[in-house]
Write a protein that holds these residues in place. Structure first.
Motif, PDB file in Angstrom:
ATOM      1  N   TYR A  70       0.828  -1.209   0.000  1.00 50.38           N
ATOM      2  CA  TYR A  70       0.000   0.000   0.000  1.00 50.38           C
ATOM      3  C   TYR A  70       0.869   1.268   0.000  1.00 50.38           C
ATOM      4  O   TYR A  70       0.550   2.248  -0.680  1.00 50.38           O
ATOM      5  N   VAL A  71       1.936   1.233   0.785  1.00 49.93           N
ATOM      6  CA  VAL A  71       2.827   2.402   0.846  1.00 49.93           C
ATOM      7  C   VAL A  71       3.457   2.667  -0.516  1.00 49.93           C
ATOM      8  O   VAL A  71       3.478   3.808  -1.011  1.00 49.93           O
ATOM      9  N   GLY A  72       3.958   1.621  -1.177  1.00 49.58           N
ATOM     10  CA  GLY A  72       4.636   1.794  -2.458  1.00 49.58           C
ATOM     11  C   GLY A  72       3.692   2.004  -3.625  1.00 49.58           C
ATOM     12  O   GLY A  72       3.946   2.849  -4.490  1.00 49.58           O
ATOM     13  N   GLU A  73       2.583   1.255  -3.675  1.00 52.56           N
ATOM     14  CA  GLU A  73       1.679   1.305  -4.824  1.00 52.56           C
ATOM     15  C   GLU A  73       0.776   2.527  -4.811  1.00 52.56           C
ATOM     16  O   GLU A  73       0.515   3.129  -5.858  1.00 52.56           O
ATOM     17  N   PRO A 122      -1.339  -5.374 -13.718  1.00 49.93           N
ATOM     18  CA  PRO A 122      -0.533  -4.230 -13.260  1.00 49.93           C
ATOM     19  C   PRO A 122      -1.122  -2.896 -13.723  1.00 49.93           C
ATOM     20  O   PRO A 122      -1.950  -2.845 -14.645  1.00 49.93           O
ATOM     21  N   GLN A 123      -0.705  -1.827 -13.086  1.00 48.10           N
ATOM     22  CA  GLN A 123      -1.088  -0.490 -13.532  1.00 48.10           C
ATOM     23  C   GLN A 123      -0.534  -0.280 -14.946  1.00 48.10           C
ATOM     24  O   GLN A 123       0.672  -0.407 -15.176  1.00 48.10           O
ATOM     25  N   THR A 124      -1.426   0.033 -15.889  1.00 47.63           N
ATOM     26  CA  THR A 124      -1.035   0.050 -17.300  1.00 47.63           C
ATOM     27  C   THR A 124      -1.498   1.325 -17.990  1.00 47.63           C
ATOM     28  O   THR A 124      -2.661   1.731 -17.855  1.00 47.63           O
ATOM     29  N   LEU A 180      -6.231  -1.012 -10.926  1.00 45.04           N
ATOM     30  CA  LEU A 180      -7.108  -0.978  -9.759  1.00 45.04           C
ATOM     31  C   LEU A 180      -6.802   0.249  -8.912  1.00 45.04           C
ATOM     32  O   LEU A 180      -5.641   0.538  -8.629  1.00 45.04           O
ATOM     33  N   ASN A 181      -7.843   0.979  -8.506  1.00 49.23           N
ATOM     34  CA  ASN A 181      -7.619   2.038  -7.528  1.00 49.23           C
ATOM     35  C   ASN A 181      -7.613   1.439  -6.123  1.00 49.23           C
ATOM     36  O   ASN A 181      -7.898   0.251  -5.937  1.00 49.23           O
TER      37      ASN A 181
END
Length: 422
Positions: free
Chosen positions: A233-236, A292-294, A311-312
């Motif tokens: 959560y901290v990194g993403e 993944p975030q794309t 995903l948010n």
């Protein structure tokens, strides 16, 4: 006190003790973040740091289960918890990476409490209530969520070194409480003529290996993601440690407290049905979490346009919450298999299956870190878990679902006769 009263007392105090043990076992999920920053660790080293306590807690599960069958859960659990207190306290004085790893091995013994409490609690209840009783005890997994509520407050208010000092005091108090409110029954012990080798013969049973595979997902995956989610959560999503820990608890909390519900459902509908649906729900959630975030750009008649898919934080947390519920039910259903198939050898079998689950919890964080260093994608952790669930679904279909379908619809007698005559 009546037998029923003793059983309830054992269940309550054992569940509390297991909650504290699991809280201690998951300690690095929060304090590992400031330690990582101080030591400048990469993702693989961070995964190893978090996983080290899980290794010890896994390896000692088989002997602890056997000793519980032989000597009784009360004495084994008391000695186990007492032995971890000095190591927990010393954690606050570590300054180098190897010191954290070494002390973490001794702190990790707290994770072996599961293989002590499961057979200890189960034998106080009749067979038709054992799934529910083991589910309530297993709700002590919610100690992972308790850690995420308590540890961040201590880190922010007093620094991370206060966490192991407070946890050591809590563990010492739990040892005293457990000893005074637990009970022993000589009738629950395995007869003395049963040897160590006799108890380990169960390792040759293919069903035990299959239950190990299931448990490496629902428990091993639970432990691994409970350790991994705060820093994820901290990194993403760029959250602070308190908010990250709170959202991570949305996975850890239902994954622990709802295990009792999973035990009740397993008693009612059977271990097979519950595990089958748990694996399918896991497969769907992990498929969505793996993406993944794309950002991608397409050519249109008005020029290039860029779209974002990912995903948010709200959808991600909802999927993790659903996954936590599914794995809570799955942890209970796997042990319902064990109480149904091995009623006289619960301690040993639960120790073996618990070892497999714990080893999953040890290996997965290291693999998460290595995959992240290799690919640069945080969601690679979920890709790995998705593949593991696929293996279990296929295995379960061929050994259980297809077998049940065959028994329900055997070949017609005339067809069997025709093949025999040919």
């Amino acid at each position: 006190m009546t037998k029923r009263g003793q059983a309830l007392s054992v269940l309550m105090v054992s569940t509390f003790a297991f909650t504290v043990c699991f809280m201690v076992w998951m300690m690095f999920a929060v304090i590992g973040i400031p330690i990582k920053k101080t030591l400048d660790l990469n993702s693989t080293q961070f995964g190893l740091l978090m996983a080290t306590p899980v290794l010890t807690g896994s390896l000692i599960r088989v002997p602890l289960g056997i000793w519980t069958d032989r000597f009784g859960g009360r004495i084994v659990m008391t000695l186990l918890m007492a032995s971890t207190v000095p190591a927990i306290w010393l954690m606050s004085y570590a300054t180098q990476f190897w010191q954290y790893l070494t002390i973490g091995l001794f702190v990790g013994m707290a994770g072996g409490a599961f293989s002590v409490g499961t057979p200890y609690v189960a034998r106080w209840f009749p067979k038709h209530q054992q799934g529910f009783a083991m589910g309530i005890y297993g709700a002590g997994n919610s100690g992972a969520a308790v850690n995420k509520f308590l540890a961040p407050a201590l880190v922010v208010g007093f620094g991370w070194t206060m966490v192991p000092q407070v946890y050591a005091a809590i563990m010492l108090g739990t040892v005293i409480l457990f000893w005074f409110f637990s009970h022993s029954d000589p009738g629950h012990l395995v007869p003395s003529h049963v040897t160590f080798r006799d108890q380990l013969k169960s390792l040759k049973d293919p069903k035990v290996i299959k239950y190990c595979q299931y448990y490496s997902i629902v428990f091993g995956g639970y432990v691994a993601l409970s350790l991994w989610m705060v820093q994820y959560y901290v990194g993403e999503f760029g959250l602070d440690i308190r908010t990250a820990a709170l959202l991570a608890a949305c996975f850890s909390l239902p994954g622990g407290v709802l295990r009792a519900v999973g035990g009740w459902l397993s008693d009612k509908y059977g271990a097979h049905s519950m595990t089958w649906w748990v694996l399918w729900v896991s497969w769907i959630c992990l498929f969505l979490l793996s993406y993944p975030q794309t950002d991608f750009t397409i050519a249109t008649v008005t020029g290039p346009k860029t779209f974002h898919i990912g995903l948010n934080v709200y959808v991600f947390t909802l999927l993790m919450f659903t996954l936590g519920i599914a794995w809570a039910f799955g942890k209970a259903s796997v042990f319902k298999y064990i109480s149904d198939d091995y009623p006289h050898n619960i301690g040993t079998i639960s120790g073996i299956v618990g070892l497999a689950g714990g080893m999953g919890g040890f290996l997965l964080p290291i693999m998460f870190g290595a995959l992240m260093d290799l690919t640069g994608m945080r969601s690679s952790a979920f890709m790995l878990m998705y593949g593991v669930v696929w293996v279990s679904l296929i295995w379960m279909y061929w050994t259980e679902v297809r077998a049940k379908e065959y028994l329900a619809h055997p070949s017609p007698p005339e067809l069997t006769t025709q093949f025999s005559s040919n």
